[in-house]
Each structure stands twice: as C-alpha cells, then as structure tokens.
Scaffold this motif. Sequence first.
Motif, short mmCIF file in Angstrom:
data_model
loop_
_atom_site.label_atom_id
_atom_site.label_comp_id
_atom_site.label_asym_id
_atom_site.label_seq_id
_atom_site.Cartn_x
_atom_site.Cartn_y
_atom_site.Cartn_z
N ALA A 70 96.73 -38.19 28.46
CA ALA A 70 96.45 -38.24 27.03
C ALA A 70 96.30 -39.70 26.58
CB ALA A 70 97.57 -37.55 26.25
N THR A 71 95.54 -39.90 25.52
CA THR A 71 95.30 -41.26 25.01
C THR A 71 96.50 -41.69 24.18
OG1 THR A 71 92.96 -40.64 24.89
CG2 THR A 71 93.60 -42.72 23.86
N THR A 72 97.42 -42.39 24.82
CA THR A 72 98.62 -42.90 24.14
C THR A 72 98.79 -44.37 24.47
OG1 THR A 72 100.24 -42.56 25.90
CG2 THR A 72 99.68 -40.63 24.55
N ARG A 73 99.79 -45.00 23.87
CA ARG A 73 100.06 -46.42 24.17
C ARG A 73 100.81 -46.60 25.48
NH1 ARG A 73 105.57 -47.23 22.09
NH2 ARG A 73 105.35 -49.50 22.11
N GLN A 74 101.10 -45.47 26.16
CA GLN A 74 101.81 -45.51 27.45
C GLN A 74 100.80 -45.18 28.56
OE1 GLN A 74 105.34 -43.01 27.46
NE2 GLN A 74 106.44 -44.74 28.31
N GLY A 75 99.96 -46.17 28.90
CA GLY A 75 98.86 -45.95 29.83
C GLY A 75 99.22 -46.14 31.29
N PRO A 103 90.74 -34.94 27.54
CA PRO A 103 91.29 -34.75 28.90
C PRO A 103 91.49 -33.27 29.21
CG PRO A 103 92.48 -36.48 27.72
CD PRO A 103 91.58 -35.82 26.72
N ASN A 104 91.24 -32.88 30.47
CA ASN A 104 91.28 -31.47 30.81
C ASN A 104 91.53 -31.32 32.31
OD1 ASN A 104 90.15 -28.83 31.69
ND2 ASN A 104 89.59 -28.61 29.54
N GLY A 105 92.70 -30.79 32.67
CA GLY A 105 93.06 -30.65 34.07
C GLY A 105 92.23 -29.62 34.82
N GLU A 110 100.97 -34.65 30.71
CA GLU A 110 101.09 -33.22 30.41
C GLU A 110 100.58 -32.42 31.60
OE1 GLU A 110 102.06 -35.03 26.84
OE2 GLU A 110 100.34 -35.46 28.13
N ALA A 111 101.28 -31.35 31.92
CA ALA A 111 100.93 -30.56 33.12
C ALA A 111 99.51 -30.02 33.06
CB ALA A 111 101.93 -29.42 33.29
N ASP A 112 99.02 -29.68 31.86
CA ASP A 112 97.68 -29.10 31.78
C ASP A 112 96.57 -30.15 31.93
OD1 ASP A 112 98.05 -30.32 29.32
OD2 ASP A 112 97.26 -28.64 28.14
N LEU A 113 96.96 -31.41 32.04
CA LEU A 113 95.97 -32.47 32.28
C LEU A 113 95.93 -32.91 33.74
CD1 LEU A 113 96.54 -34.74 29.13
CD2 LEU A 113 95.14 -32.67 29.38
N LEU A 114 96.84 -32.36 34.55
CA LEU A 114 96.91 -32.71 35.98
C LEU A 114 95.97 -31.85 36.82
CD1 LEU A 114 100.79 -32.92 36.42
CD2 LEU A 114 99.21 -34.87 36.64
N ALA A 115 95.55 -32.42 37.94
CA ALA A 115 94.82 -31.65 38.95
C ALA A 115 95.34 -32.06 40.32
CB ALA A 115 93.32 -31.91 38.86
N HIS A 116 95.33 -31.12 41.25
CA HIS A 116 95.74 -31.41 42.62
C HIS A 116 94.64 -32.22 43.31
CE1 HIS A 116 99.32 -28.84 42.76
NE2 HIS A 116 98.64 -27.96 42.05
N ILE A 144 100.50 -50.39 26.85
CA ILE A 144 100.08 -50.35 28.26
C ILE A 144 98.72 -49.67 28.27
CG2 ILE A 144 100.60 -49.54 30.59
CD1 ILE A 144 103.56 -49.39 29.78
N LEU A 145 97.69 -50.39 28.67
CA LEU A 145 96.34 -49.83 28.74
C LEU A 145 96.18 -48.98 30.00
CD1 LEU A 145 94.45 -53.13 27.78
CD2 LEU A 145 94.97 -51.21 26.25
N GLY A 146 95.00 -48.35 30.13
CA GLY A 146 94.68 -47.60 31.35
C GLY A 146 94.75 -46.10 31.16
N TRP A 147 93.67 -45.39 31.58
CA TRP A 147 93.63 -43.93 31.40
C TRP A 147 93.04 -43.22 32.61
CZ3 TRP A 147 93.00 -47.45 27.51
CH2 TRP A 147 94.01 -47.43 26.53
N ASP A 148 93.38 -43.70 33.79
CA ASP A 148 93.07 -43.00 35.04
C ASP A 148 94.32 -43.10 35.91
OD1 ASP A 148 90.35 -42.01 35.11
OD2 ASP A 148 89.65 -44.08 35.20
#
Length: 312
Positions: free
Chosen positions: A92-97, A258-260, A106-112, A62-66
Amino acid sequence: MKAIVIDNYGGKDQLKEREVEKPTINENQALVEIHATSINPIDWKLREGYLKDMLPWEFPIILGWDAAGVIAEIGKNVKHFKVGDRVFARPATTRQGTYAEFVPVEADLLAHMPESMSFEQGAAIPLTGLTAYQCLVGFAEVKKGDKVLIHAGAGGVGSMAIQIANSIGAYVATTASDKNDELVKSLGANRVINYSEEDFSEMLEDFDAVLDTMGGEVLEKSFKVLKKGGKLISIAGKPSAEKAEQYGVKASDFWLEPNGEQLQNLAHLFVSGELKPTIGHVFEFTEQGLKDAHELSESHHARGKIVIKVKD
C-alpha cells in the motif's frame, strides 16, 4: 532495522541512511524481510515534493513501493501465507516504504514468488507489471487481434506492457530509441518506431489502444492513431476530455491500485515464459547506492528496471 529515509522534500541528497524501529503488523498483515526492492519515478517525484498535496505524510518518510523477500511474521487473520514463504508485492502507498530491511504488507497485496524467480526479478515486477496489467487488461480491455501502441517500450512499464499485450495476442507497436530496437523486438513488439527520427502519429492509424508513459506532446499526438471507440490511458498526464470527445475515444489518466491476485497472474506469466522483467541496473542498499539509483531514474535514460539489492 536499516532504512533509507527522507526528512525533507528536495534533491537526492535528502536520502539518508538510518537505524529505525522495525515495523509492527496488524492481524491482516505480514512482515516481509526485504531481499530486493526497485526504483520507480514515483519515488523521486515524491522525494521532490510533487505529490505532497496528494500524499500529505509526516516525516521521516521511507520511499519505495516494490518488495521481494521472505515472510518473517504473519498476523492472526492471514490464511494463505506462512512464515518463510518467498513473496513479492506492491505494498500500500504509505510513508513506510520498501527502502528498508522490513516492510508490513496487507495479505491481499502479497503474491507467492515462483521458485524460478530471483528476488531481483521479483522486485522488478510489481509496480510496473501491475501498472501495465491494469492499463491494458483493466481499462483498455485488450483482446486477441487488437492493435496496441505502447510508448517507451524499453522502460519499466513499457517493457512489461509489450509482454502482457503479446501474451494476449495483440499486435504491438512501440516507440523506442535506435539502441533499444532489438530489446523491444525481443520482448514481442511487432513494429518499432524510432522516436528520434520518426513521428508515430504520422505512421500509425486505426489502433484499438494506446498506453502513454511520456505525457506532454506524446500524449496529445496519441489521439491521432486511435480508431473510433479506441482507448487511451496515460500514466504521465491527464488526457484532454475535449480531444477524447473530438476523436470519439475513451481516455483516462491512471493511478495504480495494488492487487495481490493480479500480481499472482503475472507470476503465472513469468512461469510460462511470457513475462520476464528487464533489469538494467542493480545498486547496493546504501545511502550512496540509492542516490545514484535516483539520479539514473531521473535521467529518463535507464534501460529496464533499476533494482536495489537489500540482502544477499
């Protein structure tokens, strides 16, 4: 859940709509119900197989990273987010986009997401915004009064970079086509070079930093505009170490981390009015919609971001 997947590398016809199992999360992740995602060049470069040595994933992918959406579940170690929060992320850059109705993040990659930000706007910021931020604030260490050249200012990364550099107080020059002159000026560009009629390397000098988004000849010529000790960073090629030494500059290629926390900084710039994504096109979350979006992205003529509306 519905997702758009690829089972093989190749052209846009590899994009297939399918029902797949909803992902599970670990104790440090949140499950985000996606309302909007967007298209980036990494999507179709990976689809074509250009990155298969760097990212040797099993199919289906599954592509996509936004991602912009609402938290549906949280892991037990997640502290600063709760179910129902509006969030955006560059997962994160994984096959589960993010060409899917749900994605684990991951919680540390999230932003409100600010209340004033739409899901489409939220989907347009993470990858391009973080790329521009890390290139300019991280690598180039741009400060008030610096002279910065940003190539392709009307593109996804370029439009973000102009605004970030402008918010710092830098003097910003950019390359753009004649039709995008007003757009890049409205984003904060102080000088616009019409790349089809003018050679930026003959017109600019003594710049502190260059952000290259084009590669090739543009990257090679960018050394010429820098002053001694200047910095060149490219998201489209690997700068020559020999040329960097010859010109007395620091040069590097770039890979996003990536950086939340940094994404939250971009959210603050959005609230203050200093950063607004340029959304040029919105497509539906269908197999044909994704194929059309990929075709547009591959043309290199998209203005601003290409957004996919996943949920109303």
